[in-house]
Design a protein around this motif. Structure first.
Motif, PDB file in Angstrom:
ATOM      1  N   LEU A 183      28.296  76.529  22.895  1.00 49.18           N
ATOM      2  CA  LEU A 183      26.866  76.332  23.098  1.00 49.18           C
ATOM      3  C   LEU A 183      26.412  77.018  24.386  1.00 49.18           C
ATOM      4  O   LEU A 183      25.322  77.584  24.440  1.00 49.18           O
ATOM      5  CB  LEU A 183      26.543  74.842  23.164  1.00 49.18           C
ATOM      6  CG  LEU A 183      25.097  74.478  23.514  1.00 49.18           C
ATOM      7  CD1 LEU A 183      24.111  75.030  22.492  1.00 49.18           C
ATOM      8  CD2 LEU A 183      24.930  72.969  23.659  1.00 49.18           C
ATOM      9  N   ARG A 227      24.308  79.073  19.000  1.00 47.93           N
ATOM     10  CA  ARG A 227      25.688  79.047  19.478  1.00 47.93           C
ATOM     11  C   ARG A 227      26.332  80.400  19.206  1.00 47.93           C
ATOM     12  O   ARG A 227      25.848  81.175  18.377  1.00 47.93           O
ATOM     13  CB  ARG A 227      26.496  77.958  18.764  1.00 47.93           C
ATOM     14  CG  ARG A 227      26.230  76.581  19.271  1.00 47.93           C
ATOM     15  CD  ARG A 227      27.169  75.562  18.650  1.00 47.93           C
ATOM     16  NE  ARG A 227      26.769  75.190  17.294  1.00 47.93           N
ATOM     17  CZ  ARG A 227      27.376  74.251  16.574  1.00 47.93           C
ATOM     18  NH1 ARG A 227      28.427  73.627  17.070  1.00 47.93           N
ATOM     19  NH2 ARG A 227      26.964  73.962  15.364  1.00 47.93           N
ATOM     20  N   ASP A 261      33.065  77.320  26.747  1.00 47.31           N
ATOM     21  CA  ASP A 261      32.243  76.275  27.365  1.00 47.31           C
ATOM     22  C   ASP A 261      32.937  75.578  28.532  1.00 47.31           C
ATOM     23  O   ASP A 261      32.724  74.381  28.764  1.00 47.31           O
ATOM     24  CB  ASP A 261      31.804  75.235  26.325  1.00 47.31           C
ATOM     25  CG  ASP A 261      30.556  75.671  25.566  1.00 47.31           C
ATOM     26  OD1 ASP A 261      29.861  76.597  26.043  1.00 47.31           O
ATOM     27  OD2 ASP A 261      30.266  75.099  24.496  1.00 47.31           O
TER      28      ASP A 261
END
Length: 273
Positions: free
Chosen positions: A140, A126, A233
């Motif tokens: 991630l 990550r 993300d």
């Protein structure tokens, strides 16, 4: 890949306001209870007869997380739960479920296999962005920095590995190998094996042609000449003022997926290639 440990307690998170995902959560809670394994619902989820815990308490309470929904649910779980508690991603009510291991067709049998100890851990890196002392949630898949004013093209500078690159462009994507099949792929970036230890830098609409870069995991500092948005993300958005430096580095805790099936290019297979 490491063989999984014995499970004594699980925590469950689901896609928000999705009846199918909640029904699957109730079924899983009954399954684990019948095997003498404790089940907890991660707030705000409520499951009848199951204790609810705060995301901050998951690491000290559970050995395994069940994320029930689509990829968005899995990404949210990894952002909100600290540490490296392993996670089984179950695609219920989602779309392609690129990150998932289990779907509704084989859910019960594969969860029983997991509880019988037949799974293994699949670790992924990550990354995390910092604005001064402010730490953004870990990503991630990717960190996107994009212009806020659609009528003006900023100059974005990127410091990495002792060098600095400056170009006028709409924005930039810094992706992990896991995120290589996300926004990075949609703007023409390369697809990498998910287990690699590297990062991808993909410029968005550069005025002067600039290639995508695959680099070792080292600190990256990004600065824009105009106000920008930083998106984690694809789910959490923050504002960055002109001239502020954003530092991006590897997050201390890798995620651990719980897997049953060994595949070479897992995410490409999910995309239909």
């Amino acid at each position: 890949m490491t063989k999984m440990s014995k499970v004594s307690a699980v925590a469950i998170i689901t896609k928000r306001s999705n009846a199918e995902a909640k029904a699957a959560a109730e079924k899983i809670a009954d399954m684990v209870d019948s095997r003498g394994i404790s089940a907890y619902a991660i707030a705000p989820l409520k499951i009848k007869g199951v204790n609810t815990i705060d995301p901050a308490d998951v690491e000290k309470t559970a050995d395994l997380i069940f994320a029930i929904g689509g990829d968005g649910t899995t990404l949210k779980a990894f952002r909100s739960i600290s540490g490296d508690v392993p996670l089984l991603s179950i695609n219920v009510g989602g779309h392609r479920g690129i990150l998932s291991e289990v779907d509704t067709d084989n859910m019960e049998s594969e969860i029983n296999d997991i509880l019988d100890g037949k799974g293994f851990y699949d670790s992924r890196i990550r990354i995390q962005a910092f604005l001064g002392k402010i730490a953004f949630p870990p990503a991630l898949n990717e960190i996107l920095i994009i212009r806020a004013d659609l009528s003006r093209t900023p100059t974005i500078s990127i410091k990495l590995m002792g060098d600095e690159i400056s170009h006028r462009m709409d924005g930039i994507v810094i992706a992990t190998p896991t995120g290589s099949t996300g926004h990075n792929l949609s703007i023409g970036g390369p697809v990498l094996h998910e287990g690699m230890s590297c990062l991808i830098i993909s410029p968005i609409a550069p005025v002067n042609k600039m290639p995508q870069l695959v680099i070792p995991i080292e600190e990256i500092v990004v600065k824009s000449s105009h106000k920008s948005h930083i998106v984690i993300d694809g789910q959490e958005e923050y504002t960055i003022n002109a001239g502020q430096e954003v530092r991006i580095e590897r997050y201390p805790y890798d995620v651990r997926f719980l897997r049953l099936n060994k595949k070479g290019m897992r995410q490409l297979a999910k995309l239909g290639f």
